[in-house]
Design an enzyme around this catalytic site. Structure first.
Site, PDB file in Angstrom:
ATOM      1  N   CYS A 154       0.827  -8.964   8.592  1.00  0.00           N
ATOM      2  CA  CYS A 154       1.931  -9.508   7.665  1.00  0.00           C
ATOM      3  C   CYS A 154       2.189 -11.064   7.987  1.00  0.00           C
ATOM      4  CB  CYS A 154       3.093  -8.572   7.660  1.00  0.00           C
ATOM      5  SG  CYS A 154       2.931  -6.848   6.891  1.00  0.00           S
ATOM      6  N   ASP A 178      -6.915   6.256  -3.270  1.00  0.00           N
ATOM      7  CA  ASP A 178      -7.390   5.191  -2.758  1.00  0.00           C
ATOM      8  C   ASP A 178      -8.955   5.100  -3.240  1.00  0.00           C
ATOM      9  OD1 ASP A 178      -6.548   3.538   0.117  1.00  0.00           O
ATOM     10  OD2 ASP A 178      -8.827   3.380  -0.199  1.00  0.00           O
ATOM     11  N   PHE A 219       9.764  -3.287   3.896  1.00  0.00           N
ATOM     12  CA  PHE A 219      10.345  -3.799   5.341  1.00  0.00           C
ATOM     13  C   PHE A 219       9.775  -3.111   6.562  1.00  0.00           C
ATOM     14  CE2 PHE A 219      13.003  -5.274   1.734  1.00  0.00           C
ATOM     15  CZ  PHE A 219      13.057  -6.763   1.964  1.00  0.00           C
TER      16      PHE A 219
HETATM   17  N1  LIG Z   1       1.227  -2.730   7.229  1.00  0.00           N
HETATM   18  C1  LIG Z   1       2.472  -3.106   7.199  1.00  0.00           C
HETATM   19  O1  LIG Z   1       3.515  -2.804   8.052  1.00  0.00           O
HETATM   20  C2  LIG Z   1       3.289  -3.837   5.881  1.00  0.00           C
HETATM   21  C3  LIG Z   1       4.843  -4.106   6.001  1.00  0.00           C
HETATM   22  C4  LIG Z   1       5.272  -4.335   4.836  1.00  0.00           C
HETATM   23  C5  LIG Z   1       4.610  -4.836   3.726  1.00  0.00           C
HETATM   24  N2  LIG Z   1       3.228  -4.703   3.657  1.00  0.00           N
HETATM   25  C6  LIG Z   1       2.375  -5.163   2.388  1.00  0.00           C
HETATM   26  O2  LIG Z   1       1.994  -4.064   1.861  1.00  0.00           O
HETATM   27  C7  LIG Z   1       0.603  -3.820   1.245  1.00  0.00           C
HETATM   28  C8  LIG Z   1      -0.268  -3.005   1.956  1.00  0.00           C
HETATM   29  O3  LIG Z   1      -0.646  -3.160   3.352  1.00  0.00           O
HETATM   30  P1  LIG Z   1      -1.307  -2.358   4.175  1.00  0.00           P
HETATM   31  O4  LIG Z   1      -0.976  -2.793   5.733  1.00  0.00           O
HETATM   32  O5  LIG Z   1      -0.671  -0.810   3.649  1.00  0.00           O
HETATM   33  O6  LIG Z   1      -2.716  -2.377   3.753  1.00  0.00           O
HETATM   34  P2  LIG Z   1      -3.805  -1.521   4.249  1.00  0.00           P
HETATM   35  O7  LIG Z   1      -5.066  -2.498   3.908  1.00  0.00           O
HETATM   36  O8  LIG Z   1      -3.557  -0.578   5.363  1.00  0.00           O
HETATM   37  O9  LIG Z   1      -4.163  -0.496   2.952  1.00  0.00           O
HETATM   38  C9  LIG Z   1      -4.389  -0.803   1.629  1.00  0.00           C
HETATM   39  C10 LIG Z   1      -5.040   0.248   0.875  1.00  0.00           C
HETATM   40  O10 LIG Z   1      -5.382  -0.085  -0.156  1.00  0.00           O
HETATM   41  C11 LIG Z   1      -6.643   0.500  -0.775  1.00  0.00           C
HETATM   42  N3  LIG Z   1      -7.200  -0.122  -1.909  1.00  0.00           N
HETATM   43  C12 LIG Z   1      -7.627  -1.275  -2.296  1.00  0.00           C
HETATM   44  N4  LIG Z   1      -8.100  -1.240  -3.725  1.00  0.00           N
HETATM   45  C13 LIG Z   1      -7.322  -0.151  -4.209  1.00  0.00           C
HETATM   46  C14 LIG Z   1      -7.214   0.438  -5.501  1.00  0.00           C
HETATM   47  N5  LIG Z   1      -7.695  -0.329  -6.657  1.00  0.00           N
HETATM   48  N6  LIG Z   1      -6.728   1.505  -5.709  1.00  0.00           N
HETATM   49  C15 LIG Z   1      -6.355   2.280  -4.750  1.00  0.00           C
HETATM   50  N7  LIG Z   1      -6.447   1.808  -3.385  1.00  0.00           N
HETATM   51  C16 LIG Z   1      -6.840   0.554  -3.158  1.00  0.00           C
HETATM   52  C17 LIG Z   1      -7.540   0.214   0.409  1.00  0.00           C
HETATM   53  O11 LIG Z   1      -8.865   0.941   0.349  1.00  0.00           O
HETATM   54  C18 LIG Z   1      -6.817   0.399   1.624  1.00  0.00           C
HETATM   55  O12 LIG Z   1      -6.768   1.781   2.109  1.00  0.00           O
HETATM   56  C19 LIG Z   1       0.176  -5.548   1.707  1.00  0.00           C
HETATM   57  O13 LIG Z   1       0.308  -6.431   0.524  1.00  0.00           O
HETATM   58  C20 LIG Z   1       1.026  -5.859   2.975  1.00  0.00           C
HETATM   59  O14 LIG Z   1       1.540  -7.202   2.989  1.00  0.00           O
HETATM   60  C21 LIG Z   1       2.480  -4.127   4.863  1.00  0.00           C
END
Ligand SMILES: NC(=O)c1ccc[n+]([C@@H]2O[C@H](COP(=O)([O-])OP(=O)(O)OC[C@H]3O[C@@H](n4cnc5c(N)ncnc54)[C@H](O)[C@@H]3O)[C@@H](O)[C@H]2O)c1
Length: 427
Positions: free
Chosen positions: A256, A31, A148
């Site tokens: 999402c 991260d 998902f």
């Molecule tokens: N949250 C969910 O339940 C869920 C479910 C399905 C899909 N998604 C998708 O998954 C993706 C991530 O969602 P999330 O909720 O985990 O997001 P989040 O914001 O909780 O986590 C994203 C992480 O990525 C880190 N990050 C940013 N730039 C980075 C880099 N260059 N290298 C490494 N880390 C980096 C951020 O600091 C953060 O900790 C999104 O596209 C979201 O739409 C999320």
């Protein structure tokens, strides 16, 4: 066993990393937020997700946390991308974090496969493929493996999926991603990258459509005297329809659905197509949140100076996530109407909302309240003694709007509340 680099230590990255480590793979989670990595190294979990704590702890010897790209990609067989893709002002997905990951890759000698977990517009995979090639990384494979899982049940969803979708340009890359999941039972859908990207967007759109559909049915129930809970039961028992996502309420939120619906709408519009149904789904959801204000005004008149308790801040139970939570819209609207808002949540925090006070207990939220809005159906709320709580409320006729149809209308009315819910007959 494989070596997996996971970019992003958020809700998806940590669950993916923990579950892959649990299958026996070596995982490096990278991260960019120093505090996040330091907490993970110290054995702390920076987000609340049931079961994640235990899973990360149990697999600690197969999990490394780093800020360093080189350490993450060293000897990696897979490069999982789980960074955020938030909406931009135009509604398009902001892919800047995805591009940063692609552009930071270096020192990759073997054939690693980049695997996209982040939700991205259709066509992103092809663009990433192009960029990898431009950077001399033709030997790096690419697959789309959309996520998902639902927050609150993400670990279980990952380990017992309804399906695993794998889209790839090259069959061998798809085979590798499929093999990585060995030990997890579930149907595997193999397809091209664009279709995998669309499966994720379409699945979310289908779920949102069901929510807005039942919410509109609820609104018609209110106008005609029917009870949406019974209606949903009767409709959902039809095998062609099924019962899921037919609970009327104050609308969806979260990290999402709102952003992915906008991204799909924009994706269609950018391609010259006006996605009418999705536009309606989004609009219905916006209006649904605001209907609560109308219900309060119907009983209290002007909300200026009224004390309103908001029960639940998280966008749904069992998560600390408040991104696009209906509570934020409601709190903002109530403050704009001149109400004093006190919010309670067992885990989530309502940060930086002027005019909103967050309290630690339901008792503190309810003390002196003229009205209560149940926003998030936290299980704790089923155990509250609502007759006693009624005594602590401020006015002679305290109003209770149950935004999730969680409580029993007769018992609430017997307890002395002016009880309103969504799509169920008023008193
Ligand atoms: N949250 C969910 O339940 C869920 C479910 C399905 C899909 N998604 C998708 O998954 C993706 C991530 O969602 P999330 O909720 O985990 O997001 P989040 O914001 O909780 O986590 C994203 C992480 O990525 C880190 N990050 C940013 N730039 C980075 C880099 N260059 N290298 C490494 N880390 C980096 C951020 O600091 C953060 O900790 C999104 O596209 C979201 O739409 C999320």
């Amino acid at each position: 066993m494989s070596r997996v680099a996971v970019f992003g230590a958020g809700y998806v990255g940590l669950v993916t990393g923990a579950c892959l480590a649990d299958l026996g793979h070596d995982v490096v989670v990278r991260d960019v937020v120093t505090e996040r990595i330091e907490r993970l190294r110290a054995g702390e979990v920076p987000i609340f997700e049931p079961g994640l704590d235990e899973l990360l702890g149990r697999n600690a010897e197969r999990l490394i946390y780093t800020l360093d790209v080189a350490e993450a990609v060293q000897d990696a067989d897979f490069l999982y991308v789980a960074v955020g893709t938030p909406p931009t002002y135009s509604g398009d997905a902001d892919l800047s974090a995805v591009w940063t990951v692609v552009d930071e890759l270096s020192g990759l000698e073997g054939r690693a496969v980049m695997v996209m977990k982040s939700t991205v517009p259709v066509g992103t995979g092809a663009r990433v493929r192009h960029r990898l090639d431009e950077r001399g990384l033709e030997h790096v494979g690419y697959a789309s493996n959309p996520e998902f899982t639902a927050e609150g049940t993400a670990v279980r969803d990952f380990q017992h999926p309804d399906r695993i979708v794998v889209g790839s340009f090259d069959d061998a890359d798809g085979d590798a991603v499929e093999a990585l999941h060995e030990g997890i039972d579930g149907p595997v859908v193999r397809c091209d990258v664009a279709s995998a990207e669309m499966i994720k967007l379409a699945a979310n759109a289908a779920l949102m459509t069901r929510i807005s559909f039942i919410n509109e049915i609820a609104n018609v129930c209110e106008a005609t005297g029917a009870d949406v809970v019974r209606v949903a039961e009767g409709v959902g028992l039809d095998r062609r329809i099924g019962p899921s996502f037919l609970r009327a309420g104050i609308g969806y939120g979260g990290s999402c659905f709102p952003k992915d619906s906008l991204a799909l709408k924009q994706l269609a519009a950018n391609s010259g197509y006006h996605f009418q149904l999705l536009n309606a789904v989004i609009e219905v959801n916006e209006l649904q949140k605001r209907r609560v204000i109308g219900k309060l005004q119907q009983h209290l008149g002007s909300l200026r100076g009224k004390k309103v308790a908001l029960l639940g801040v998280a966008f749904k139970p069992n998560t600390d996530d408040t991104r696009e939570a209906p509570s934020l819209v409601l709190a903002g609207r109530l403050v704009a109407e001149g109400a004093h808002v006190r919010a309670w949540d067992p885990i989530a925090k309502i940060d930086d909302l002027p005019g909103v006070e967050q309290v630690e207990t339901t008792e503190a939220a309810l003390a002196g309240a003229d009205a209560v809005v149940l926003v998030t159906e936290w299980p704790e709320l089923a155990d509250v003694d609502w007759a006693q709580a009624r005594g602590a409320a401020g006015s002679a006729q305290p109003v209770f709007v149950d935004g999730r149809n969680m409580l029993d209308p007769d018992r609430m009315r017997e307890s002395g509340w002016v009880y309103e819910s969504i799509g169920r007959p008023s008193a």
